[in-house]
Motif scaffolding. Structure first.
Motif, mmCIF file in Angstrom:
data_model
loop_
_atom_site.group_PDB
_atom_site.id
_atom_site.type_symbol
_atom_site.label_atom_id
_atom_site.label_comp_id
_atom_site.label_asym_id
_atom_site.label_seq_id
_atom_site.Cartn_x
_atom_site.Cartn_y
_atom_site.Cartn_z
ATOM 1 N N UNK A 1 0.832 -1.207 0.000
ATOM 2 C CA UNK A 1 0.000 0.000 0.000
ATOM 3 C C UNK A 1 0.868 1.260 0.000
ATOM 4 N N UNK A 2 1.902 1.271 0.822
ATOM 5 C CA UNK A 2 2.793 2.438 0.858
ATOM 6 C C UNK A 2 3.427 2.650 -0.505
ATOM 7 N N UNK B 1 0.870 4.009 -3.020
ATOM 8 C CA UNK B 1 0.590 5.439 -2.816
ATOM 9 C C UNK B 1 1.756 6.262 -3.345
ATOM 10 N N UNK C 1 -7.649 6.441 -3.480
ATOM 11 C CA UNK C 1 -6.892 6.603 -2.240
ATOM 12 C C UNK C 1 -7.677 5.997 -1.074
ATOM 13 N N UNK D 1 -6.307 2.999 1.536
ATOM 14 C CA UNK D 1 -6.225 3.247 2.986
ATOM 15 C C UNK D 1 -7.192 2.310 3.726
ATOM 16 N N UNK E 1 -5.622 -0.998 4.288
ATOM 17 C CA UNK E 1 -4.747 -0.994 5.474
ATOM 18 C C UNK E 1 -5.538 -1.305 6.738
ATOM 19 N N UNK E 2 -6.677 -0.626 6.889
ATOM 20 C CA UNK E 2 -7.508 -0.852 8.083
ATOM 21 C C UNK E 2 -7.991 -2.295 8.139
ATOM 22 N N UNK F 1 5.546 10.215 3.267
ATOM 23 C CA UNK F 1 4.418 9.292 3.190
ATOM 24 C C UNK F 1 4.425 8.357 4.402
ATOM 25 N N UNK G 1 1.331 7.813 7.177
ATOM 26 C CA UNK G 1 0.701 6.500 7.380
ATOM 27 C C UNK G 1 0.954 6.020 8.811
#
Lengths: 215, 215
Positions: A63-64, A67, A77, A81, A84-85, B77, B81
């Motif tokens: 994910x990082x 992005x 976006x 995110x 991630x959750x 970033x 995060x």
């Protein structure tokens, strides 16, 4: 650029689906370990939690990276995110299945749960397992209605936890404090597992509708 | 652009510091409620958890907005995060303080914790409160050494939890299953609060050094 982003999303989604299947399998096996004093099953669950943790880290890195490379905006976006959750909730569900397995292993060869409590744990495990299965399906095909339905499953878990506590707290509870404590903590592990499943459902609703679920 | 990003980060950081102060105050007050059967204190903690949840949502919205507007890369970033992760841990610490307060409120006017267990809870609360204070300081000034020191505090919490269980599981435990269960669950709330503080420490170490902490 767009195709690359789509490929990244597919890979994140594949990992989330694999994680959700792993945490479902973990809870099923941990419940077997708990209810049949099966030490090998308990150890298998404990040994495999690291795989779930690894997938969590992979998702986070991916994910990082996405992005940074793709600079997604708006709903793109929001999607990454949210992933991630969801992965954080799944990681915790894996931990909770491991806690159940550890309780089984610690009390082995004695069963951690007396016979009269096994039906309520069996039911909690069934509902929680069904919730994990819904999550796997939701990740494959987001659907706000199915996601909202997880709340009903969670109510069922809460009712079962109340039934459990009624037995643990009965005047004539015959098994002593240690078994009462194990029962209460185990109940909490299933209940927290279900809570994280509800969180994931809310994240999916948010993805689909853009609206947060009122609590 | 750069100045704007910096302003966003400052605002996120300000919210994280406020959250960390709020969850520290919540645990302190919840412990008072628990150990002195102070119902007003318990209700104050329960009533204020929503403020922590609000800050969590504000941080989440601000981080998404920052990523979308500023398209940060590399360490920028990583910083935003990481802020998301930290806020999720703080939000959960607030919930756990609320759980302590709810236990106190549920047993009121009886004390939830018998006199002989109060010293161990007092100590757990002191260590956990110190951990929350370190987090406030770390957020103001990241420092890998202080962050790593949270692990030692967490070991102290684990030792105290073991002491607690030794009392709860003693052959001659005189208070029955309900008080044993409350004691065990309360011990777990403090222990989980400390775990989240350790997580935050690891996130800060990662921010400072770029290295994840091996578990």
């Amino acid at each position: 650029m767009r195709a690359e982003f789509h490929a990244d999303l597919m890979e994140v989604n594949r990992l989330l689906v694999t994680m959700s299947e792993a945490v479902r399998a973990a809870l099923t096996k941990a419940t077997t370990a708990l209810l049949t004093a099966d030490r090998a099953a308990a150890e298998a669950v404990i040994g495999r939690d690291e795989e779930v943790d690894d997938m969590y880290r992979q998702i986070e890195a991916l994910v990082s990276d996405t992005i940074a490379r793709q600079a997604p905006v708006a709903s793109d976006l929001r999607t990454v995110i949210t992933a991630l959750h969801i992965s954080a909730d799944l990681e915790r569900m894996g931990d909770l299945a491991e806690h159940v397995a550890k309780t089984a292993a610690r009390r082995h060869p004695s069963p951690a749960v007396p016979a009269e409590l096994r039906p309520v744990f069996r039911q909690m495990a069934d509902v929680a397992g069904r919730m994990a299965e819904k999550i796997t399906n939701l990740l494959a095909e987001p659907n706000a209605e199915v996601a909202a339905g997880l709340e009903k499953d969670d109510d069922a878990i809460d009712d079962l936890e109340r039934d459990l506590f009624a037995v643990l707290l009965a005047e004539d509870w015959p098994y002593g404090a240690e078994t009462a404590i194990d029962g209460a903590l185990l109940g909490r592990f299933y209940e927290r597992y279900a809570d994280h499943a509800v969180n994931i459902g809310e994240h999916v609703v948010y993805l689909v509708t853009g609206e947060t679920v009122a609590n």
